[in-house]
Design a protein around this motif. Structure first.
Motif, PDB file in Angstrom:
ATOM      1  N   TRP A 195       0.765  -1.119  -0.025  1.00 32.33           N
ATOM      2  CA  TRP A 195       0.110   0.085  -0.020  1.00 32.33           C
ATOM      3  C   TRP A 195       0.853   1.465  -0.074  1.00 32.33           C
ATOM      4  O   TRP A 195       1.907   1.079   0.632  1.00 32.33           O
ATOM      5  CB  TRP A 195      -0.817   0.038   1.309  1.00 32.33           C
ATOM      6  N   GLY A 196       0.305   2.467  -0.544  1.00 27.38           N
ATOM      7  CA  GLY A 196       0.786   3.828  -0.536  1.00 27.38           C
ATOM      8  C   GLY A 196       2.126   4.070  -1.246  1.00 27.38           C
ATOM      9  O   GLY A 196       2.629   4.912  -1.088  1.00 27.38           O
ATOM     10  N   GLN A 197       2.099   3.267  -2.473  1.00 28.14           N
ATOM     11  CA  GLN A 197       3.283   3.482  -3.383  1.00 28.14           C
ATOM     12  C   GLN A 197       2.631   3.726  -4.815  1.00 28.14           C
ATOM     13  O   GLN A 197       3.279   3.772  -5.740  1.00 28.14           O
ATOM     14  CB  GLN A 197       4.026   2.050  -3.671  1.00 28.14           C
ATOM     15  N   GLY A 198       1.307   3.965  -4.771  1.00 28.84           N
ATOM     16  CA  GLY A 198       0.658   4.369  -6.125  1.00 28.84           C
ATOM     17  C   GLY A 198       0.446   3.473  -6.843  1.00 28.84           C
ATOM     18  O   GLY A 198       0.155   3.342  -8.176  1.00 28.84           O
ATOM     19  N   LEU A 199       0.519   2.246  -6.473  1.00 25.57           N
ATOM     20  CA  LEU A 199       0.589   1.089  -7.455  1.00 25.57           C
ATOM     21  C   LEU A 199      -0.777   0.686  -7.769  1.00 25.57           C
ATOM     22  O   LEU A 199      -1.299   0.484  -9.031  1.00 25.57           O
ATOM     23  CB  LEU A 199       0.999  -0.191  -6.606  1.00 25.57           C
ATOM     24  N   MET A 200      -1.708   0.967  -7.181  1.00 28.11           N
ATOM     25  CA  MET A 200      -3.148   0.644  -7.594  1.00 28.11           C
ATOM     26  C   MET A 200      -3.673   1.531  -8.218  1.00 28.11           C
ATOM     27  O   MET A 200      -4.427   1.402  -9.376  1.00 28.11           O
ATOM     28  CB  MET A 200      -4.309   0.353  -6.352  1.00 28.11           C
ATOM     29  N   THR A 201      -3.032   2.877  -8.122  1.00 31.90           N
ATOM     30  CA  THR A 201      -3.289   4.035  -8.994  1.00 31.90           C
ATOM     31  C   THR A 201      -2.789   3.539 -10.356  1.00 31.90           C
ATOM     32  O   THR A 201      -3.574   3.712 -11.628  1.00 31.90           O
ATOM     33  CB  THR A 201      -2.839   5.275  -8.585  1.00 31.90           C
ATOM     34  N   GLU A 202      -1.701   3.001 -10.475  1.00 30.26           N
ATOM     35  CA  GLU A 202      -0.943   2.659 -11.778  1.00 30.26           C
ATOM     36  C   GLU A 202      -1.944   1.800 -12.254  1.00 30.26           C
ATOM     37  O   GLU A 202      -2.134   1.391 -13.837  1.00 30.26           O
ATOM     38  CB  GLU A 202       0.173   2.291 -11.329  1.00 30.26           C
ATOM     39  N   GLY A 213     -15.241   6.403   4.054  1.00 29.90           N
ATOM     40  CA  GLY A 213     -14.337   6.311   5.000  1.00 29.90           C
ATOM     41  C   GLY A 213     -13.096   5.377   4.447  1.00 29.90           C
ATOM     42  O   GLY A 213     -12.275   5.340   5.133  1.00 29.90           O
ATOM     43  N   ASN A 214     -13.192   4.715   3.330  1.00 26.94           N
ATOM     44  CA  ASN A 214     -11.981   4.183   2.766  1.00 26.94           C
ATOM     45  C   ASN A 214     -11.296   5.169   1.749  1.00 26.94           C
ATOM     46  O   ASN A 214     -11.576   5.285   0.642  1.00 26.94           O
ATOM     47  CB  ASN A 214     -12.541   2.979   1.748  1.00 26.94           C
ATOM     48  N   ILE A 215     -10.440   6.005   2.654  1.00 20.01           N
ATOM     49  CA  ILE A 215      -9.933   7.072   1.896  1.00 20.01           C
ATOM     50  C   ILE A 215      -8.803   6.667   0.843  1.00 20.01           C
ATOM     51  O   ILE A 215      -8.824   7.284  -0.060  1.00 20.01           O
ATOM     52  CB  ILE A 215      -9.153   8.005   3.130  1.00 20.01           C
ATOM     53  N   GLU A 261     -10.326  10.164  -6.959  1.00 23.29           N
ATOM     54  CA  GLU A 261     -10.023  11.352  -7.155  1.00 23.29           C
ATOM     55  C   GLU A 261      -9.028  11.681  -8.212  1.00 23.29           C
ATOM     56  O   GLU A 261      -9.097  12.452  -9.063  1.00 23.29           O
ATOM     57  CB  GLU A 261      -9.817  12.182  -6.019  1.00 23.29           C
ATOM     58  N   LYS A 262      -7.744  10.824  -8.122  1.00 25.60           N
ATOM     59  CA  LYS A 262      -6.750  11.081  -9.069  1.00 25.60           C
ATOM     60  C   LYS A 262      -6.767  10.681 -10.329  1.00 25.60           C
ATOM     61  O   LYS A 262      -5.998  10.879 -11.003  1.00 25.60           O
ATOM     62  CB  LYS A 262      -5.465  10.162  -8.373  1.00 25.60           C
ATOM     63  N   THR A 263      -7.816   9.840 -10.597  1.00 25.07           N
ATOM     64  CA  THR A 263      -8.179   9.452 -12.195  1.00 25.07           C
ATOM     65  C   THR A 263      -9.388   9.953 -12.651  1.00 25.07           C
ATOM     66  O   THR A 263     -10.168   9.523 -13.621  1.00 25.07           O
ATOM     67  CB  THR A 263      -8.063   7.649 -12.007  1.00 25.07           C
TER      68      THR A 263
HETATM   69  C1  LIG Z   1      -7.514   0.671  -1.668  1.00 24.73           C
HETATM   70  C2  LIG Z   1      -6.206   0.082  -1.934  1.00 24.73           C
HETATM   71  C3  LIG Z   1      -6.132  -0.790  -3.170  1.00 24.73           C
HETATM   72  C4  LIG Z   1      -5.105   1.364  -2.414  1.00 24.73           C
HETATM   73  O1  LIG Z   1      -3.802   0.723  -2.842  1.00 24.73           O
HETATM   74  P1  LIG Z   1      -2.594   1.733  -2.955  1.00 24.73           P
HETATM   75  O2  LIG Z   1      -1.761   1.214  -3.704  1.00 24.73           O
HETATM   76  O3  LIG Z   1      -2.313   1.803  -1.596  1.00 24.73           O
HETATM   77  O4  LIG Z   1      -3.158   3.082  -3.445  1.00 24.73           O
HETATM   78  P2  LIG Z   1      -2.215   4.146  -4.019  1.00 24.73           P
HETATM   79  O5  LIG Z   1      -0.991   4.236  -3.406  1.00 24.73           O
HETATM   80  O6  LIG Z   1      -2.506   4.307  -5.334  1.00 24.73           O
HETATM   81  O7  LIG Z   1      -3.172   5.437  -3.757  1.00 24.73           O
HETATM   82  C5  LIG Z   1      -3.553   5.649  -2.307  1.00 24.73           C
HETATM   83  C6  LIG Z   1      -3.795   7.093  -1.964  1.00 24.73           C
HETATM   84  O8  LIG Z   1      -4.266   7.236  -0.716  1.00 24.73           O
HETATM   85  C7  LIG Z   1      -3.518   8.116   0.127  1.00 24.73           C
HETATM   86  N1  LIG Z   1      -3.784   7.691   1.267  1.00 24.73           N
HETATM   87  C8  LIG Z   1      -3.418   6.785   1.932  1.00 24.73           C
HETATM   88  N2  LIG Z   1      -3.630   6.526   3.252  1.00 24.73           N
HETATM   89  C9  LIG Z   1      -4.441   7.763   3.439  1.00 24.73           C
HETATM   90  C10 LIG Z   1      -4.933   8.416   4.552  1.00 24.73           C
HETATM   91  N3  LIG Z   1      -4.873   7.786   5.774  1.00 24.73           N
HETATM   92  N4  LIG Z   1      -5.367   9.652   4.470  1.00 24.73           N
HETATM   93  C11 LIG Z   1      -5.497  10.113   3.287  1.00 24.73           C
HETATM   94  N5  LIG Z   1      -5.065   9.626   2.117  1.00 24.73           N
HETATM   95  C12 LIG Z   1      -4.490   8.616   2.303  1.00 24.73           C
HETATM   96  C13 LIG Z   1      -2.449   7.842  -0.493  1.00 24.73           C
HETATM   97  O9  LIG Z   1      -1.370   9.020  -0.083  1.00 24.73           O
HETATM   98  C14 LIG Z   1      -2.485   7.775  -2.078  1.00 24.73           C
HETATM   99  O10 LIG Z   1      -2.748   9.121  -2.658  1.00 24.73           O
HETATM  100  P3  LIG Z   1      -1.590  10.083  -3.125  1.00 24.73           P
HETATM  101  O11 LIG Z   1      -0.948   9.357  -4.172  1.00 24.73           O
HETATM  102  O12 LIG Z   1      -2.213  11.329  -3.675  1.00 24.73           O
HETATM  103  O13 LIG Z   1      -0.718  10.257  -2.004  1.00 24.73           O
HETATM  104  C15 LIG Z   1      -5.432  -0.649  -0.772  1.00 24.73           C
HETATM  105  O14 LIG Z   1      -5.354   0.272   0.356  1.00 24.73           O
HETATM  106  C16 LIG Z   1      -6.359  -1.981  -0.490  1.00 24.73           C
HETATM  107  O15 LIG Z   1      -6.226  -2.892  -1.099  1.00 24.73           O
HETATM  108  N6  LIG Z   1      -7.274  -1.588   0.574  1.00 24.73           N
HETATM  109  C17 LIG Z   1      -8.190  -2.925   0.979  1.00 24.73           C
HETATM  110  C18 LIG Z   1      -9.160  -3.297  -0.077  1.00 24.73           C
HETATM  111  C19 LIG Z   1      -9.854  -2.166  -0.454  1.00 24.73           C
HETATM  112  O16 LIG Z   1     -10.201  -1.184  -0.053  1.00 24.73           O
HETATM  113  N7  LIG Z   1     -10.413  -2.273  -1.931  1.00 24.73           N
HETATM  114  C20 LIG Z   1     -11.152  -1.215  -2.558  1.00 24.73           C
HETATM  115  C21 LIG Z   1     -12.786  -1.466  -2.321  1.00 24.73           C
HETATM  116  S1  LIG Z   1     -13.632  -0.241  -2.942  1.00 24.73           S
END
Ligand SMILES: CC(C)(COP(=O)(O)OP(=O)(O)OC[C@H]1O[C@@H](n2cnc3c(N)ncnc32)[C@H](O)[C@@H]1OP(=O)(O)O)[C@@H](O)C(=O)NCCC(=O)NCCS
Length: 182
Positions: A106-113, A138-140, A147-149
């Motif tokens: 999480w938090g490396q932009g991988l899912m955005t990619e 609440g799933n921020i 938002e980013k896409t």
């Molecule tokens: C949702 C999920 C896929 C995100 O994957 P990820 O690769 O970490 O996502 P990204 O890194 O591409 O983007 C996450 C963004 O959230 C932001 N973020 C992370 N934690 C945050 C927090 N506590 N408050 C605000 N923003 C937060 C990150 O900074 C990033 O945004 P940025 O690029 O503008 O900095 C992952 O957390 C996950 O698998 N969660 C559990 C399953 C789930 O929720 N699936 C989706 C169901 S709708």
């Protein structure tokens, strides 16, 4: 329209069609409350022992490339280890896309990619006009990906998730023209 699920390549990832060979790594990263709690209440918790293989055999593999496109997510430097999953489906419930990623990634932009590659595929190869997305209020992290896409926030509705404290879902839309402009 294609019947196949092609491998997609992004800057850091391969998105490869999910197969039964991925079950051990899928289970390793998916079966964790922090990952599952944000998903729809139809996902069982505690998660059953053979849940992943049943899910793939019953819901994913028979529909692959027909009305559902499901990719495993792999880092290019560890291309045989599935670290997450992203999928797209034709009929919305109301949404058309789901995803999860193993917590260590999480938090490396991988899912955005990954989401950008799948969005391109949906609009360019599958000819979707519009994609509907959803996440628990609440799933921020998930919200931020929308938002980013360039997705447009539509509103909230009552919904049930694995975590019973989550009681509302946010809905988003992205249409083909807006994506192309982005
Ligand atoms: C949702 C999920 C896929 C995100 O994957 P990820 O690769 O970490 O996502 P990204 O890194 O591409 O983007 C996450 C963004 O959230 C932001 N973020 C992370 N934690 C945050 C927090 N506590 N408050 C605000 N923003 C937060 C990150 O900074 C990033 O945004 P940025 O690029 O503008 O900095 C992952 O957390 C996950 O698998 N969660 C559990 C399953 C789930 O929720 N699936 C989706 C169901 S709708």
């Amino acid at each position: 329209m294609t019947n196949a699920v092609p491998t997609l390549k992004t800057k850091r990832l391969f998105l490869k069609p999910l197969t039964l060979e991925d079950v051990p790594n899928y289970s390793k990263y998916f079966i964790e409350y922090e990952v599952i709690r944000h998903l729809s209440h139809v996902v069982p918790w505690p998660y059953p022992k053979d849940g992943v293989v049943d899910y793939l055999e019953t819901f994913i593999l028979p529909s692959q490339g027909i009305d559902r496109w499901t990719w495993g997510i792999f880092m290019q430097n560890t291309p045989s280890e599935l670290i997450g999953c992203i999928d797209l489906w034709r009929e919305g419930h109301p949404e058309n896309r789901g995803f999860w990623l193993g917590k260590p990634f999480w938090g490396q932009g991988l899912m955005t990619e990954a989401a950008e590659a799948v969005t391109n595929f949906a609009f360019q190869n599958l000819d979707f006009d519009k994609l509907v997305f959803s996440n628990a209020l609440g799933n921020i992290r998930s919200r931020r990906i929308k938002e980013k896409t360039g997705a447009r926030f539509v509103g909230t509705r009552p919904a049930k998730f694995v975590d019973p404290s989550l009681t509302e879902a946010e809905t988003w839309e992205l249409n083909k023209n807006d994506w192309q402009k982005l």
